[in-house]
Design an enzyme around this catalytic site. Structure first.
Site, short mmCIF file in Angstrom:
data_model
loop_
_atom_site.label_atom_id
_atom_site.label_comp_id
_atom_site.label_asym_id
_atom_site.label_seq_id
_atom_site.Cartn_x
_atom_site.Cartn_y
_atom_site.Cartn_z
N LYS A 136 -11.96 -0.49 0.85
CA LYS A 136 -11.18 0.34 -0.09
C LYS A 136 -11.96 0.48 -1.39
O LYS A 136 -12.95 1.18 -1.41
CB LYS A 136 -9.78 -0.25 -0.22
CG LYS A 136 -9.03 -0.01 1.08
CD LYS A 136 -7.69 -0.64 1.20
CE LYS A 136 -7.09 -0.25 2.56
NZ LYS A 136 -6.28 -1.28 3.16
N SER A 172 0.80 -1.22 0.00
CA SER A 172 0.00 0.00 0.00
C SER A 172 0.83 1.27 0.00
O SER A 172 0.35 2.32 -0.41
CB SER A 172 -0.93 0.00 1.21
OG SER A 172 -0.17 -0.07 2.40
N HIS A 218 -5.40 -3.83 -1.46
CA HIS A 218 -5.30 -2.74 -2.44
C HIS A 218 -5.39 -3.23 -3.88
O HIS A 218 -5.26 -2.44 -4.81
CB HIS A 218 -4.00 -1.95 -2.23
CG HIS A 218 -4.09 -0.99 -1.09
ND1 HIS A 218 -4.59 0.29 -1.22
CD2 HIS A 218 -3.76 -1.13 0.22
CE1 HIS A 218 -4.54 0.90 -0.05
NE2 HIS A 218 -4.05 0.07 0.84
#
Ligand SMILES: *Cc1c(COP(=O)(O)O)cnc(C)c1O
Length: 394
Positions: A241, A182, A210
């Protein structure tokens, strides 16, 4: 009289002096390309809302409908009375989206790691972990009673060295890596790691927080990106996310998923995902299943922004994903850069030790599908101005 908490004052003072104290800003608007932050409208360059789903009308509508039907709270942990038909629908849809045998949801990605790692590795086992793995993996490893070894970041040769060194000394092996890292935006060499997992008969787990909604066809994640379906035992994902809500999951081998229903401690001892969260997550999986449009737009935006930043002369590291680290070095410079950006109407937070190594402080720009070309241009202008002012670019 001695103050038993004086050490906290001293430690906080140290953080402030070294530019490592985290100043937490308050958001007063929905998540989107622009935010109202501490009373000021600013361009959002730091949320993980990759696809702009956090305030998407379909998610909002689904959450409201679900509240009307089921209320808000789950009332219990999943194993007692907290498993709603919504949870099962989400898990079925996630498994289908990922092309995995089965899926199980958790309250967060962090919890997914805390549930999974100790359930799979115990005393007498060995966990082999990338040196830059996420804090939730590190904590999950600590909670297990297994032995641990780390290999150099994204280095399959070093992983082989570690596996060779420990060969035959443990009952079970578990290899764990982040999918997308990340802070740097680089991608684990999962194809090579999968070969090694097979060679050494290790269970393979990837945390693709991610990569979900970002990598692979239409955002199906890192296993899809490398075409490794069926060869990775566990894919941990987050719905906090790109999926725009909150929650975590494990997709993969159905035996492992069944085991986590029995032995994943946050599944057994912490209440289930709430009704609106679960319903909104279902809507985001539906949206991704229907079209690749948002994921395509995310990548277009990222390519444009990264190209222009390089042209301006910024060091943006070696990211292979929309994550764009603007490398500044000293934590104090990064903080100064961030506050000047904020004055220019751009919200990009400074990230320093311990989130990244000392001397590698940066501003991490998070590009989203929700940004328009004009938004990105506005951001580039602010970076150019502050970069020149602070002597970061010529
Ligand atoms: C963000 C992140 C998590 C935590 O996910 P949450 O759903 O926010 O708890 C776990 N692992 C990695 C690699 C992450 O980047």
């Amino acid at each position: 009289m001695g103050d038993k908490l004086a050490w906290i004052d001293e430690s906080l003072e140290d953080l402030k002096e070294s530019g490592l104290y985290t100043h937490i800003r308050t958001i007063e608007s929905p998540q989107g390309p622009w935010l109202v932050v501490d009373g000021r409208k600013v361009l959002n360059f730091c949320s993980n809302n990759y696809l702009g789903l956090a305030n998407h009308p379909r998610l909002v509508e689904k959450a409201k409908e679900a509240i009307d039907r089921y209320g808000v709270g789950p009332g219990a942990v999943r194993t007692i009375a907290g498993t709603l038909s919504l949870h099962l629908e989400l898990e079925r849809k996630l498994a289908a989206f990922k092309g995995a045998e089965a899926a199980i949801s958790f309250q967060s990605g962090f919890n997914a790691n805390l549930a999974t790692i100790p359930a799979l590795a115990d005393r007498g086992d060995l966990i082999v972990s990338d040196e830059l793995n996420h804090a939730s993996i590190i904590d999950g490893v600590r909670l297990s009673r297994a032995d641990r070894a780390v290999y150099k970041h994204c280095d399959a040769d070093d992983l082989k060295r570690v596996l060779e060194e420990h060969k035959g000394k443990h009952r079970r092996l578990l290899i764990i890596t982040d999918g997308v890292f990340s802070m740097d935006g680089d991608i684990a060499p999962l194809d090579k790691i999968a070969d090694l997992a097979e060679e050494y008969e290790a269970i393979l787990m990837v945390d693709d927080a991610h990569g979900e909604g970002v990598l692979g066809h239409g955002g199906r994640g890192i296993v899809d990106y490398f075409g490794l379906h069926g060869r990775v035992d566990i894919e941990v994902g987050t719905m906090s996310k790109a999926f725009g809500v909150v929650g975590g999951y494990v997709a993969g081998n159905s035996k492992i998923v069944e085991w986590l229903h029995q032995r994943g401690r946050p599944f057994l001892f912490s209440s289930a995902m709430t009704v609106p969260d679960t319903a909104a997550c279902i809507a985001s999986v539906d949206i991704l299943q229907e079209s690749t449009e948002l994921v395509d737009r995310l990548w277009d935006n990222a390519r444009y922004f990264k190209g222009e930043m390089q042209r301006l002369g910024f060091d943006i590291g070696h990211s292979q994903t929309p994550i764009t680290p603007v490398m500044l070095g000293e934590a104090r410079l990064a903080q100064k850069f961030s506050s000047r950006l904020y004055e220019e109407g751009v919200f990009g937070t400074a990230i320093g030790y311990p989130t990244v190594p000392k001397g590698k402080a940066r501003i991490r720009v998070m590009i989203s599908a929700a940004h328009s070309r004009e938004d990105l241009e506005k951001g580039l202008e602010a970076f150019a101005k502050v970069g020149k002012e602070l002597g970061v670019i010529g």
